[in-house]
Design a protein around this motif. Structure first.
Motif, PDB file in Angstrom:
ATOM      1  N   ALA A  13       0.826  -1.204   0.000  1.00 27.90           N
ATOM      2  CA  ALA A  13       0.000   0.000   0.000  1.00 27.90           C
ATOM      3  C   ALA A  13       0.862   1.257   0.000  1.00 27.90           C
ATOM      4  CB  ALA A  13      -0.933  -0.008   1.205  1.00 27.90           C
ATOM      5  N   SER A  35      -5.021   1.929  -6.246  1.00 26.78           N
ATOM      6  CA  SER A  35      -5.568   1.096  -5.177  1.00 26.78           C
ATOM      7  C   SER A  35      -4.769  -0.196  -5.054  1.00 26.78           C
ATOM      8  CB  SER A  35      -7.036   0.762  -5.465  1.00 26.78           C
ATOM      9  OG  SER A  35      -7.501  -0.194  -4.533  1.00 26.78           O
ATOM     10  N   PHE A  36      -4.116  -0.364  -3.901  1.00 28.26           N
ATOM     11  CA  PHE A  36      -3.367  -1.589  -3.645  1.00 28.26           C
ATOM     12  C   PHE A  36      -4.322  -2.778  -3.513  1.00 28.26           C
ATOM     13  CE2 PHE A  36      -1.880  -4.489  -0.241  1.00 28.26           C
ATOM     14  CZ  PHE A  36      -0.917  -5.144  -0.971  1.00 28.26           C
TER      15      PHE A  36
END
Length: 72
Positions: A13, A35-36
């Motif tokens: 992240a 977006s991880f």
């Protein structure tokens, strides 16, 4: 123009946040999210220069996360 891309091998992240911050600094980019959890990236950038901007985005992302692949 707003487009969404699938990411492969985005490891953390923190890297996603660094990539997002770097992409937002590129001239012509209006907004970007990385977006991880979803392994997706959304880019809103100038229509006329979108392909050139994407080349810059790929280069910036490789510096942050060399293993990450943006599926164009």
């Amino acid at each position: 123009m707003k487009k969404r891309f699938k990411l492969t091998d985005l490891d953390c992240a923190n890297c996603a946040a660094k990539m997002e911050a770097a992409i937002k600094k590129i001239d012509g980019v209006h907004d970007a999210t990385v977006s991880f959890m979803a392994q997706k990236m959304t880019v809103d950038a100038d229509d006329g220069r979108f392909d050139d901007i994407m080349k810059e985005i790929v280069a910036v992302c490789k510096k942050v996360e060399p293993d990450c692949v943006i599926n164009l």
